[in-house]
Write a protein that holds these residues in place. Structure first.
Motif, PDB file in Angstrom:
ATOM      1  N   LYS A 136       1.681  50.383 -19.802  1.00 57.64           N
ATOM      2  CA  LYS A 136       2.241  49.363 -18.909  1.00 57.64           C
ATOM      3  C   LYS A 136       3.716  49.111 -19.217  1.00 57.64           C
ATOM      4  N   LEU A 137       4.043  49.036 -20.509  1.00 54.67           N
ATOM      5  CA  LEU A 137       5.441  48.835 -20.898  1.00 54.67           C
ATOM      6  C   LEU A 137       6.300  50.005 -20.424  1.00 54.67           C
ATOM      7  N   ASN A 138       5.798  51.201 -20.604  1.00 55.44           N
ATOM      8  CA  ASN A 138       6.534  52.391 -20.165  1.00 55.44           C
ATOM      9  C   ASN A 138       6.780  52.356 -18.656  1.00 55.44           C
ATOM     10  N   ASP A 139       5.772  51.932 -17.888  1.00 51.13           N
ATOM     11  CA  ASP A 139       5.918  51.892 -16.432  1.00 51.13           C
ATOM     12  C   ASP A 139       6.954  50.856 -16.004  1.00 51.13           C
ATOM     13  N   ARG A 140       6.957  49.693 -16.672  1.00 53.16           N
ATOM     14  CA  ARG A 140       7.952  48.668 -16.327  1.00 53.16           C
ATOM     15  C   ARG A 140       9.367  49.157 -16.652  1.00 53.16           C
ATOM     16  N   MET A 141       9.530  49.776 -17.806  1.00 52.99           N
ATOM     17  CA  MET A 141      10.844  50.298 -18.182  1.00 52.99           C
ATOM     18  C   MET A 141      11.273  51.410 -17.231  1.00 52.99           C
ATOM     19  N   HIS A 142      10.341  52.212 -16.829  1.00 52.00           N
ATOM     20  CA  HIS A 142      10.667  53.312 -15.916  1.00 52.00           C
ATOM     21  C   HIS A 142      11.096  52.781 -14.555  1.00 52.00           C
ATOM     22  N   GLU A 143      10.454  51.710 -14.101  1.00 59.84           N
ATOM     23  CA  GLU A 143      10.816  51.113 -12.823  1.00 59.84           C
ATOM     24  C   GLU A 143      12.260  50.606 -12.845  1.00 59.84           C
ATOM     25  N   GLY A 144      12.645  49.890 -13.929  1.00 57.81           N
ATOM     26  CA  GLY A 144      14.022  49.421 -14.043  1.00 57.81           C
ATOM     27  C   GLY A 144      15.012  50.558 -14.180  1.00 57.81           C
ATOM     28  N   LEU A 145      14.623  51.596 -14.909  1.00 59.98           N
ATOM     29  CA  LEU A 145      15.478  52.765 -15.088  1.00 59.98           C
ATOM     30  C   LEU A 145      15.751  53.453 -13.758  1.00 59.98           C
ATOM     31  N   MET A 146      14.716  53.613 -12.954  1.00 61.66           N
ATOM     32  CA  MET A 146      14.880  54.280 -11.663  1.00 61.66           C
ATOM     33  C   MET A 146      15.736  53.451 -10.711  1.00 61.66           C
TER      34      MET A 146
END
Length: 449
Positions: free
Chosen positions: A387-397
């Motif tokens: 879940k943490l990875n997905d949230r960080m990935h969303e902001g990164l994108m």
């Protein structure tokens, strides 16, 4: 002097308007604001770094999902182990009841021993990503069962115990193998299998030699004999469609000549194999002892018959921290083989033995429950990391999109503006050309006068 014609011509051929229109078209067609380094050199460098991080986070998601699958497989095996232990505990308690005779306890112990085999089978057959999470490293052999050349001395009788187990394998590439067994008037039968579970030579499962060992069907032999410790693949399943019970036959390019089951009467069985195109596993099934005399011309590579599995724990990538390095979630092994549970010699043949077995089973159940809780906690940890990875990935994108992606409203406005200017310049040029022609016409008419 600047005329209307020269002004309009310079306006329409202005490279600024041409480049603006060309750039707008390129960005609108590709969807990217930066199509080459000249568009935004600093932005290109930043966007490439963000793209690299995005790819890493996509892979991190797959890694974590693989780790969750690994833990689920291991926990599923432990759940089945717990169910078997519960039944074994019930049998131990039943054996403690004073109303039982010795014959009753022997009957109870038959099921108890078969459940022990099944428990051991779970440890050896719970496989995930070429790893055995429920098997201790000491039980994990690089060659799961010894080569026939390691088990027997060429041409010299070797005495072994029969039973429901493999005694050796014949490596692929071996030639002219002969096996002679003498079971001393007991019913011990020679069997030959492939590592995938095909029964090539021996006696059918309807024979008494199988039933006295608790085997009555293909599922029984799969759970009790087809263990990775015995050299079989984790997906091995019983297949007797090519079984040779007597005489000669050729299977997969290999010719077998078998004397057949000689019990009752003569208790010597012989088998010859001309060559092997695949590893073969040899068993002598029964409840006695036998002498085996083995000979051969050549043996294949010693390591060509067993199954190799990775040992040790599994480290699942949990982060992709470029500055501090990658963190891992460690999935340690949770061995539940009979030797790991200290239950190799357990039985319920007497009141005292049943009492000892009951304590061993309680200890084993506590360990299995603790191991299941371990995998549950690890799965929750990996879900949280996911879940943490997905949230960080969303902001990164989102950050990458602001730098790299086209602003369609802005580029559409620019292209429209450039088109209007171009159309206006063309219109002015047409009007200017028309005015020039009119002036020339008047001058010409004056000259005629």
């Amino acid at each position: 002097m600047l005329t209307v014609s020269s002004f309009t011509q310079s306006l329409s051929s202005n490279p600024v308007f041409s480049k603006t229109l060309s750039t707008a078209y390129e960005r609108l067609s590709s969807g990217l604001r930066i199509n080459s380094a000249v568009d935004d050199s600093a932005g290109l460098q930043i966007s490439n770094r963000l793209t690299s991080e995005s790819i890493a986070k996509n892979q991190l998601r797959r890694n974590l999902n693989d780790g969750i699958s690994y833990a689920q497989i291991a926990e599923g095996g432990l759940q089945e182990s717990a169910d078997i232990l519960q039944r074994m505990r019930q049998l131990a308690m039943q054996s403690q009841n004073g109303i039982n005779t010795d014959a009753d306890r022997r009957a109870l112990d038959k099921e108890f021993q078969q459940l022990k085999n099944a428990l051991n089978g779970i440890a050896y057959n719970t496989e995930a990503f070429n790893r055995l999470p429920l098997l201790g490293d000491n039980d994990l052999l690089s060659d799961n069962v010894s080569s026939i050349g390691d088990t027997f001395v060429k041409g010299i009788p070797t005495r072994l115990n029969s039973g429901l187990r493999s005694i050796a394998y014949i490596p692929a590439g071996s030639t002219n193998i002969s096996i002679n067994i003498d079971s001393f008037s007991l019913d011990d039968d020679l069997q030959v299998f492939t590592t995938s579970g095909r029964h090539l030579v021996g006696t059918p499962l309807s024979d008494n030699v199988w039933s006295i060992n608790g085997v009555g069907s293909g599922s029984d032999i799969k759970s009790l004999l087809f263990l990775t410790q015995e050299g079989y693949t984790p997906t091995a399943s019983y297949d007797s469609s090519s079984l040779i019970t007597n005489g000669s036959g050729t299977i997969n390019g290999t010719t077998f000549t078998f004397s057949g089951d000689q019990h009752p009467g003569v208790t010597t069985e012989t088998l010859t194999i001309d060559n092997t195109n695949e590893p073969l596993i040899i068993s002598v099934v029964g409840q006695g002892v036998f002498d085996a005399t083995v000979d051969w011309d050549t043996l294949g590579s010693p390591g060509s018959g067993g199954n190799s599995f990775e040992a040790g724990p599994v480290d699942i990538t949990a982060t992709n921290s470029l500055s501090e390095g990658t963190d891992y979630i460690n999935l340690a092994k949770t061995p539940v083989g009979l030797s790991d549970l200290n239950m190799v010699e357990s039985d319920v043949l007497t009141f005292e033995n049943a009492e000892v077995s009951l304590q061993q089973i309680d200890d084993a159940l506590a360990y299995v429950s603790e191991s299941r809780a371990f995998y549950g906690a690890k799965m929750n940890q990996m879900e949280s990391a996911l879940k943490l990875n997905d949230r960080m990935h969303e902001g990164l994108m989102a950050a990458r999109s602001q730098i790299l992606d086209t602003d369609f409203a802005e580029e559409t406005a620019k292209s429209t503006q450039a088109q209007i200017v171009e159309q206006a310049s063309i219109s002015v040029r047409v009007q200017a050309k028309s005015s020039d022609e009119q002036v020339l016409g008047l001058l010409g008419s004056i000259g005629d006068r």
